[in-house]
Scaffold this active site. Structure first.
Site, PDB file in Angstrom:
ATOM      1  N   TYR A 224     -35.776  10.004 -24.827  1.00 46.63           N
ATOM      2  CA  TYR A 224     -34.368   9.845 -24.398  1.00 46.63           C
ATOM      3  C   TYR A 224     -33.337  10.954 -24.618  1.00 46.63           C
ATOM      4  O   TYR A 224     -33.693  11.710 -25.347  1.00 46.63           O
ATOM      5  CB  TYR A 224     -34.078   8.766 -25.002  1.00 46.63           C
ATOM      6  CG  TYR A 224     -34.671   7.164 -24.759  1.00 46.63           C
ATOM      7  CD1 TYR A 224     -35.541   6.915 -23.850  1.00 46.63           C
ATOM      8  CD2 TYR A 224     -34.430   6.228 -25.414  1.00 46.63           C
ATOM      9  CE1 TYR A 224     -35.851   5.973 -23.262  1.00 46.63           C
ATOM     10  CE2 TYR A 224     -35.084   4.938 -25.370  1.00 46.63           C
ATOM     11  CZ  TYR A 224     -35.655   4.915 -24.061  1.00 46.63           C
ATOM     12  OH  TYR A 224     -36.206   3.610 -23.768  1.00 46.63           O
TER      13      TYR A 224
ATOM     14  N   SER B 239     -34.364  -3.693 -19.690  1.00 45.77           N
ATOM     15  CA  SER B 239     -33.594  -4.138 -18.541  1.00 45.77           C
ATOM     16  C   SER B 239     -33.419  -5.548 -18.146  1.00 45.77           C
ATOM     17  O   SER B 239     -33.709  -6.175 -17.349  1.00 45.77           O
ATOM     18  CB  SER B 239     -34.442  -3.459 -17.382  1.00 45.77           C
ATOM     19  OG  SER B 239     -33.447  -3.670 -16.101  1.00 45.77           O
ATOM     20  N   PRO B 240     -32.878  -6.176 -19.076  1.00 48.01           N
ATOM     21  CA  PRO B 240     -32.734  -7.824 -19.131  1.00 48.01           C
ATOM     22  C   PRO B 240     -31.802  -7.945 -18.008  1.00 48.01           C
ATOM     23  O   PRO B 240     -31.758  -9.229 -17.767  1.00 48.01           O
ATOM     24  CB  PRO B 240     -32.067  -8.084 -20.443  1.00 48.01           C
ATOM     25  CG  PRO B 240     -31.245  -6.957 -21.035  1.00 48.01           C
ATOM     26  CD  PRO B 240     -32.410  -5.879 -20.506  1.00 48.01           C
ATOM     27  N   LEU B 241     -30.752  -7.027 -17.737  1.00 48.69           N
ATOM     28  CA  LEU B 241     -30.071  -7.628 -16.501  1.00 48.69           C
ATOM     29  C   LEU B 241     -30.374  -6.822 -15.204  1.00 48.69           C
ATOM     30  O   LEU B 241     -29.508  -6.782 -14.246  1.00 48.69           O
ATOM     31  CB  LEU B 241     -28.579  -7.176 -16.931  1.00 48.69           C
ATOM     32  CG  LEU B 241     -27.990  -7.997 -18.400  1.00 48.69           C
ATOM     33  CD1 LEU B 241     -26.619  -7.739 -18.494  1.00 48.69           C
ATOM     34  CD2 LEU B 241     -28.181  -9.705 -17.875  1.00 48.69           C
TER      35      LEU B 241
ATOM     36  N   GLY C 222     -27.842  -3.960 -14.100  1.00 55.34           N
ATOM     37  CA  GLY C 222     -26.529  -4.581 -13.947  1.00 55.34           C
ATOM     38  C   GLY C 222     -26.495  -5.693 -12.508  1.00 55.34           C
ATOM     39  O   GLY C 222     -25.469  -6.229 -12.371  1.00 55.34           O
ATOM     40  N   LEU C 223     -27.787  -5.840 -11.979  1.00 50.24           N
ATOM     41  CA  LEU C 223     -27.371  -6.818 -10.792  1.00 50.24           C
ATOM     42  C   LEU C 223     -27.354  -8.296 -11.266  1.00 50.24           C
ATOM     43  O   LEU C 223     -26.712  -9.018 -10.437  1.00 50.24           O
ATOM     44  CB  LEU C 223     -28.816  -6.794 -10.135  1.00 50.24           C
ATOM     45  CG  LEU C 223     -28.991  -5.313  -9.314  1.00 50.24           C
ATOM     46  CD1 LEU C 223     -30.387  -5.323  -8.456  1.00 50.24           C
ATOM     47  CD2 LEU C 223     -27.757  -5.028  -8.251  1.00 50.24           C
ATOM     48  N   LEU C 224     -27.648  -8.396 -12.589  1.00 46.79           N
ATOM     49  CA  LEU C 224     -27.534  -9.927 -13.056  1.00 46.79           C
ATOM     50  C   LEU C 224     -26.135  -9.946 -14.035  1.00 46.79           C
ATOM     51  O   LEU C 224     -25.934 -11.022 -14.625  1.00 46.79           O
ATOM     52  CB  LEU C 224     -28.637 -10.243 -13.916  1.00 46.79           C
ATOM     53  CG  LEU C 224     -29.956 -10.449 -13.148  1.00 46.79           C
ATOM     54  CD1 LEU C 224     -31.050 -10.560 -14.065  1.00 46.79           C
ATOM     55  CD2 LEU C 224     -29.794 -11.482 -12.187  1.00 46.79           C
TER      56      LEU C 224
ATOM     57  N   GLY D   6     -23.006  -9.873 -12.931  1.00 45.67           N
ATOM     58  CA  GLY D   6     -21.784  -9.957 -12.126  1.00 45.67           C
ATOM     59  C   GLY D   6     -21.358  -9.003 -11.142  1.00 45.67           C
ATOM     60  O   GLY D   6     -20.234  -8.766 -11.077  1.00 45.67           O
TER      61      GLY D   6
END
Length: 330
Positions: free
Chosen positions: A53, A211-213, A216-218, A220
């Site tokens: 990272y 990547s739980p979202l 960013g697609l989940l 909003g």
């Protein structure tokens, strides 16, 4: 904050993991320190990082930031369940990549130095190494445990059969084996439900979704675009994904509005309701993003809500929410 055991281990971890991937490339060191301090204030004790990272080969930028934060003292290291990873290339010479015994030894010592600590709580393989035998990997890991440098071991991006292979090899050595698997998992990407999640549950391996979202697609993304706000979901690759799933995302955002919750909070809350999930990784770039993610812990989803989400984002396979082989066979 809610806590749970990491897999079948006795290690207690918060139900949210602080992901540090943005520390350095996206978030300044000063702001990263503030986010980590705030995480402790809110009871988050599980921090995840990796030697690669920072994305400057061999420098371990993010690990160094975390290490300098630990060096401030005040119980920061003692209150943290520290997870890091190895596998990715840290140099241009042979044996500076993958999971050979030599690289495991060198990578662990280098991470310990950057993190300014004498032990790692959870040492994770960032990817499966198909060319290194499990006997070699587990022997090298057992040496690290004997030396007191690592307490627990985990995997990331493994298939279900890789988990089985790893655990059976560990069992033959009378070794604890894996206690966690870090996989991409969210409403848009549910492939691990076929075999990884069932295998993890069977072997007592805690699943840590990254990547739980879905970048960013989940979170909003369509609402933010209408409002003219900045969004992570506007780069070329994410834009293509968004167009491919636009109808589902629109339905999802509408449903979140009906529930009176933010789409991002709903996406994380859904993961927290999945059997076998220990804690999703939240990777904030700002303090506000960290504090916003805490709202997901307060959301309770009933059976009707979970069914509706399955209708918007169907599980993989033609036979609904079933593991393999029933997902695609009789």
């Amino acid at each position: 904050m809610e806590y749970t055991h990491l897999g079948r281990s006795g290690l207690s971890v918060s139900r949210l993991v602080l992901g540090t991937m943005n520390f350095g490339p996206e978030t300044s060191e000063e702001d990263s320190f503030g986010i980590m301090d705030a995480a402790h204030e809110h009871g988050i004790n599980f921090f995840d990082t990796a030697n690669v990272y920072g994305w400057r080969k061999g420098e371990g930028v993010t690990e160094n930031i975390v290490g300098r934060w630990f060096a401030q003292g005040g119980g920061r290291r003692e209150r943290t369940v520290l997870a890091t990873k190895l596998y990715g290339s840290m140099g241009d010479w042979p044996n500076e990549t993958f999971l050979s015994a030599l690289n495991i030894r060198r990578a662990a010592d280098a991470s310990l130095k950057r993190l300014r600590t004498d032990y790692i709580d959870l040492y994770q393989m960032h990817h499966v190494d198909r060319r290194t035998p499990w006997d070699e990997i587990w022997e090298a890991f057992s040496v690290l445990r004997q030396q007191g440098k690592v307490l627990y071991f985990g995997s990331s991006n493994f298939a279900g059969w890789h988990l089985a292979q790893a655990q059976e090899a560990a069992r033959a050595r009378h070794f604890l084996g894996l206690v966690s698997e870090q996989s991409i998992y969210n409403l848009l990407t549910r492939w691990i439900e076929l075999e990884v999640l069932p295998a993890a549950r069977e072997y007592g391996i805690g699943v840590i979704p990254w990547s739980p979202l879905h970048s960013g697609l989940l979170a909003g993304v369509l609402r933010k675009q209408r409002e003219g706000g900045a969004s992570r979901g506007v780069d070329e690759r994410s834009a293509k994904r968004m167009e491919r799933h636009r109808d589902a995302i629109e339905s999802y955002e509408k449903f979140a509005a009906e529930l009176g919750v933010d789409p991002a909070d709903l996406g994380i809350a859904w993961l927290l309701h999945q059997d076998g999930v220990t804690a999703p990784i939240v990777g904030p770039r700002t303090l506000a993003q960290l504090e916003g993610s805490l709202r997901a812990l307060e959301i309770r989803l009933d059976a009707d809500t979970l069914t509706k989400l399955d209708e918007i984002f169907p599980p993989p396979g033609p036979n609904g929410a079933k593991p393999a082989p029933e997902a695609y066979a009789w």
